[in-house]
Enzyme design. Structure first.
Site, PDB file in Angstrom:
ATOM      1  N   THR A 171       0.817  -1.215  -0.076  1.00 35.22           N
ATOM      2  CA  THR A 171      -0.032   0.082  -0.108  1.00 35.22           C
ATOM      3  C   THR A 171       0.814   1.158  -0.100  1.00 35.22           C
ATOM      4  O   THR A 171       1.161   1.798  -1.124  1.00 35.22           O
ATOM      5  CB  THR A 171      -0.864   0.173   1.405  1.00 35.22           C
ATOM      6  OG1 THR A 171      -0.238  -0.426   2.536  1.00 35.22           O
ATOM      7  CG2 THR A 171      -1.992  -1.124   1.165  1.00 35.22           C
ATOM      8  N   LYS A 185       4.310  -6.966   3.516  1.00 34.65           N
ATOM      9  CA  LYS A 185       4.145  -5.530   3.529  1.00 34.65           C
ATOM     10  C   LYS A 185       3.700  -4.794   4.854  1.00 34.65           C
ATOM     11  O   LYS A 185       3.333  -5.408   5.685  1.00 34.65           O
ATOM     12  CB  LYS A 185       2.768  -5.102   2.689  1.00 34.65           C
ATOM     13  CG  LYS A 185       1.676  -5.755   2.890  1.00 34.65           C
ATOM     14  CD  LYS A 185       0.708  -4.908   3.943  1.00 34.65           C
ATOM     15  CE  LYS A 185       0.695  -3.414   3.382  1.00 34.65           C
ATOM     16  NZ  LYS A 185      -0.139  -2.498   4.277  1.00 34.65           N
ATOM     17  N   THR A 223       2.013  -6.133  13.008  1.00 35.63           N
ATOM     18  CA  THR A 223       1.195  -5.264  12.306  1.00 35.63           C
ATOM     19  C   THR A 223       1.471  -5.101  11.113  1.00 35.63           C
ATOM     20  O   THR A 223       2.087  -4.036  10.582  1.00 35.63           O
ATOM     21  CB  THR A 223       0.813  -3.873  13.116  1.00 35.63           C
ATOM     22  OG1 THR A 223       2.432  -3.432  13.363  1.00 35.63           O
ATOM     23  CG2 THR A 223       0.251  -3.871  14.472  1.00 35.63           C
ATOM     24  N   GLU A 233       6.806   4.775   7.703  1.00 31.89           N
ATOM     25  CA  GLU A 233       6.242   6.010   6.882  1.00 31.89           C
ATOM     26  C   GLU A 233       7.157   7.365   7.550  1.00 31.89           C
ATOM     27  O   GLU A 233       7.122   7.593   8.360  1.00 31.89           O
ATOM     28  CB  GLU A 233       4.817   6.407   7.184  1.00 31.89           C
ATOM     29  CG  GLU A 233       3.964   5.312   6.491  1.00 31.89           C
ATOM     30  CD  GLU A 233       2.459   5.262   6.780  1.00 31.89           C
ATOM     31  OE1 GLU A 233       1.740   4.539   5.733  1.00 31.89           O
ATOM     32  OE2 GLU A 233       2.273   5.728   7.604  1.00 31.89           O
ATOM     33  N   ASN A 235       0.271  10.395   5.662  1.00 30.21           N
ATOM     34  CA  ASN A 235      -0.934   9.801   6.528  1.00 30.21           C
ATOM     35  C   ASN A 235      -2.203  11.062   6.265  1.00 30.21           C
ATOM     36  O   ASN A 235      -3.230  10.858   6.196  1.00 30.21           O
ATOM     37  CB  ASN A 235      -0.753   9.742   7.888  1.00 30.21           C
ATOM     38  CG  ASN A 235      -0.054   8.391   8.187  1.00 30.21           C
ATOM     39  OD1 ASN A 235      -0.902   7.332   7.786  1.00 30.21           O
ATOM     40  ND2 ASN A 235       1.201   8.283   8.356  1.00 30.21           N
ATOM     41  N   SER A 248      -6.408  10.011  -0.481  1.00 27.06           N
ATOM     42  CA  SER A 248      -6.453  10.658  -1.715  1.00 27.06           C
ATOM     43  C   SER A 248      -6.129   9.651  -2.845  1.00 27.06           C
ATOM     44  O   SER A 248      -5.385   8.759  -2.841  1.00 27.06           O
ATOM     45  CB  SER A 248      -5.747  11.760  -1.833  1.00 27.06           C
ATOM     46  OG  SER A 248      -5.753  12.568  -0.594  1.00 27.06           O
TER      47      SER A 248
END
Length: 408
Positions: free
Chosen positions: A156, A182, A193, A280, A403, A408
């Site tokens: 993702t 992933k 997670t 991230e 985030n 979007s």
């Protein structure tokens, strides 16, 4: 969302073919993107399976059903979609999963309970049944694909593909292991997670495979965190096809059991650390080693309190050796700690010992260490023999940017 590759990325390894596993990918278009977003693994008859799943109270139907399926110990297929987590979708979400399982089971002439389904992406949007039906048909008809293609299709916000391989000798039989994963955000260790899948040609009885996976998970996936947030969809599954021809492992006393576990643990550890490296917005990979705790469990909770502290993570992002923030995180962990026994160091240099700053402390080597990408924090609580290591990343403006625009 087109994201630049993490500066902590690692090249995708050369993963071995696993006898009894056939991979395919296709496009289900669960999200508005032009890429494969459906991964399918067909597994030979007799494949053993084990799984660990998120402890989230708001888990997806895929997780709820997968927990029960894993108890049966048999698998014929894995199907994973990216772009829609199908979590918090009630009866409609469950019906979509049951439809997928039934469609695959009919094609493979197996029980629906042998078809494992995972989903990742936006929460709260039911998986469209028409897209699910068309996606399954497309992936069943697709040509076999590579590990790289399979790893790419499950991603993702991932910025690089993640895989790991190992081998073990079980007596005179060589067995192979290959894993893909992933994960980048919503990463906190309440089991794991992420979505991770490990395949081996070894023969392993389901109950023993579950015991080994649970043990490996406790030392790896449950010791990482990016942002302290536990996902609704997280799953790690291990599949053993038995095609290597070894006598099936069923206990720790069996020949090669220790070697196989070491290989499994190595794959799990590398996959877990790769997720942190793709955190991230991450610019730095942080290892936190806690010693001298009252117990191993206590040491891990202390380590995670440090790893999940925004103040610690932003200090590391800025290259600031602010050990007072580490002290703060230890103090709030709720674990046995004594200010006057506490020692803290960075990159092999102690900044404080036995509750006191070192009189001859020189921050120069610490500053040089914190300017790098791989950071180590050492904490000695001086309370006992418990120890643990956890892994995290720094917290940067990039995390906010990713985030804020996620849907979007």
């Amino acid at each position: 969302m087109d994201l630049p590759s993490s500066p902590l990325s690692r090249p995708f390894p050369d993963l071995p073919a696993i006898d009894g596993v056939t991979l395919r990918v296709a496009q289900a278009r669960y999200k508005n993107w032009d890429r494969a977003d459906l991964t399918f693994a067909e597994l030979t008859q007799g494949t053993s399976v084990a799984g660990v799943f998120t402890k989230s109270a708001c888990a997806s139907s895929e997780v709820e059903m997968g927990r029960e399926q894993a108890k049966l110990g048999k698998a014929r297929a894995l199907i994973v979609n990216a772009g829609n987590s199908n979590a918090f979708t009630g009866v409609r979400g469950r019906e979509a999963v049951e439809q997928i399982m039934a469609q695959v089971a009919e094609a493979l002439d197996c029980e629906p309970s042998e078809v494992f389904v995972s989903s990742t992406g936006v929460i709260g949007v039911p998986l469209p049944k028409d897209k699910a039906r068309n996606g399954v048909a497309a992936v069943l008809a697709a040509e076999p694909c590579s590990w790289e293609q399979a790893a790419e299709a499950i991603g993702t916000t991932d910025t690089f593909l993640k895989g790991s391989a190992a081998m073990a000798m079980l007596g005179d039989r060589r067995v192979e292991l290959a894993g893909i994963i992933k994960g980048s955000g919503m990463i906190a260790p309440d089991m794991a997670t992420m979505l991770g899948y490990i395949f081996t040609d070894a023969a392993v009885e389901p109950a023993f495979l579950q015991e080994m996976l649970s043990k490996a998970n406790d030392e790896t996936f449950s010791c990482i965190t990016v942002d302290g947030d536990t996902s609704t969809s997280d799953t790690v599954l291990a599949f053993a096809t038995g095609k290597a021809g070894n006598t099936a492992l069923s206990s720790w006393e069996d020949t090669g059991a220790d070697a196989f576990y070491a290989a499994l643990l190595g794959v799990c550890l590398e996959l877990a650390q790769l997720v942190v490296r793709d955190g991230e917005g991450a610019q730095k990979f942080i290892e936190i080693a806690v010693t001298g705790a009252a117990s191993a469990a206590s040491a891990r909770r202390v380590g995670l309190a440090i790893a999940n502290s925004p103040l610690v993570k932003t200090a590391i992002a800025g290259g600031d050796a602010n050990w007072g923030r580490v002290v703060m995180a230890i103090g709030k962990a709720g674990e046995p700690a004594d200010r006057d026994r506490l020692s803290i160091g960075f990159g092999g240099t102690w900044a404080a010992k036995d509750g006191q700053p070192l009189a001859d402390y020189d921050e120069t080597p610490v500053a040089a260490h914190l300017a790098g990408q791989d950071i180590r924090i050492d904490v000695d609580l001086g309370m006992g023999d418990g120890h643990a290591t956890v892994w995290t990343c720094d917290l940067t403006h990039g995390y906010i940017s990713i985030n804020a625009d996620y849907r979007s």
